[in-house]
Design an enzyme around this catalytic site. Sequence first.
Site, mmCIF file in Angstrom:
data_model
loop_
_atom_site.group_PDB
_atom_site.id
_atom_site.type_symbol
_atom_site.label_atom_id
_atom_site.label_comp_id
_atom_site.label_asym_id
_atom_site.label_seq_id
_atom_site.Cartn_x
_atom_site.Cartn_y
_atom_site.Cartn_z
ATOM 1 N N TYR A 119 71.829 116.076 67.163
ATOM 2 C CA TYR A 119 71.211 116.716 65.998
ATOM 3 C C TYR A 119 70.546 118.031 66.400
ATOM 4 O O TYR A 119 70.699 119.055 65.723
ATOM 5 C CB TYR A 119 70.185 115.779 65.377
ATOM 6 C CG TYR A 119 69.517 116.314 64.123
ATOM 7 C CD1 TYR A 119 70.070 116.076 62.873
ATOM 8 C CD2 TYR A 119 68.337 117.051 64.190
ATOM 9 C CE1 TYR A 119 69.457 116.565 61.716
ATOM 10 C CE2 TYR A 119 67.720 117.539 63.052
ATOM 11 C CZ TYR A 119 68.286 117.298 61.814
ATOM 12 O OH TYR A 119 67.686 117.789 60.680
ATOM 13 N N VAL A 121 81.993 117.029 53.998
ATOM 14 C CA VAL A 121 82.012 118.353 54.619
ATOM 15 C C VAL A 121 82.587 118.339 56.028
ATOM 16 O O VAL A 121 82.830 119.400 56.614
ATOM 17 C CB VAL A 121 80.601 119.002 54.630
ATOM 18 C CG1 VAL A 121 80.112 119.243 53.213
ATOM 19 C CG2 VAL A 121 79.615 118.162 55.433
ATOM 20 N N ASP A 130 78.903 116.252 46.988
ATOM 21 C CA ASP A 130 78.344 115.200 47.831
ATOM 22 C C ASP A 130 79.457 114.224 48.155
ATOM 23 O O ASP A 130 80.486 114.178 47.469
ATOM 24 C CB ASP A 130 77.192 114.484 47.101
ATOM 25 C CG ASP A 130 76.281 113.728 48.054
ATOM 26 O OD1 ASP A 130 75.243 114.288 48.450
ATOM 27 O OD2 ASP A 130 76.612 112.589 48.418
ATOM 28 N N ASN A 169 73.772 122.375 52.619
ATOM 29 C CA ASN A 169 72.635 121.459 52.722
ATOM 30 C C ASN A 169 72.996 120.112 53.351
ATOM 31 O O ASN A 169 72.132 119.460 53.932
ATOM 32 C CB ASN A 169 72.033 121.237 51.334
ATOM 33 C CG ASN A 169 71.020 120.106 51.318
ATOM 34 O OD1 ASN A 169 69.907 120.240 51.793
ATOM 35 N ND2 ASN A 169 71.431 118.952 50.787
ATOM 36 N N LYS A 187 71.741 121.716 64.918
ATOM 37 C CA LYS A 187 70.891 122.581 64.099
ATOM 38 C C LYS A 187 70.595 123.911 64.801
ATOM 39 O O LYS A 187 70.470 124.949 64.139
ATOM 40 C CB LYS A 187 69.599 121.854 63.736
ATOM 41 C CG LYS A 187 69.805 120.661 62.800
ATOM 42 C CD LYS A 187 70.426 121.088 61.461
ATOM 43 C CE LYS A 187 70.499 119.945 60.469
ATOM 44 N NZ LYS A 187 71.039 120.362 59.152
#
Length: 252
Positions: free
Chosen positions: A155, A63, A36, A89, A159
Amino acid sequence: MKLKDKVAIVTGAGSGMGKSIALLYAKEGAKVVASDINPETTQAVVKEIEEAGGQALAVVANVAKEEDIQNLVDTAVDEYGTVDILVNNAGIMDNFVPAANVTDELWERVMAINTTGVMRATRKVLPIFQEKKSGVIINNASIGGLYGSRAGAAYTASKHAAIGLTKNVAFQYAEYGIRCNAIAPGGVETNIGSTIDNPDPFGMKKAMSGAEFNPKNGNPEEIATIALFLGSDDSNFVNGVVITADGGWTAY
């Protein structure tokens, strides 16, 4: 134990769905590399796993940075010898900004975390998986990756791209015993809302136009059970699919 002696990397493991996945994976026998951007929450998850008798390692990573992805996977291999499961995730929202108002800065930030980070982590583990002819990749997408207006333009595009990457990797690397699947959660009680700051009124109105049809919100533990299924041998013949987990929201 469904994941005994497996080595699993979970990004965005400091809270929400990532935390629940990390905890459940450890409970099921996996050696968890919890990653994280927040060092405190990451270490807290590792402590919780260890206090319950599990094995875990904390690796702080953004990330969106290639060097952080490289270090994350290298650290997992250095510590545990290999990687068996990658759970991509980590993700952020985009303030519901519609296409007419999206800035290059917002677009690039959302894509870097939600899509490019997924690609880089996948790229990094694939040679490991190919060599041993096995491996599992699970991408936490969203119903926003299946439908046009559950978020803003960035977004939604990010995705959709993650789901497209999921299917591409699944087919092209299936002969190596590698599986790649995605989860598309609907409304889940997590803190991803903390990544929303000053939402766009027009975009938010459009994105929320179907909210009244949502039967209920889920919880992170419910998503974790799907990640366990996809990460275990129970799903050996499941590859290239997207499991929608939204309590029936998009069934109307």
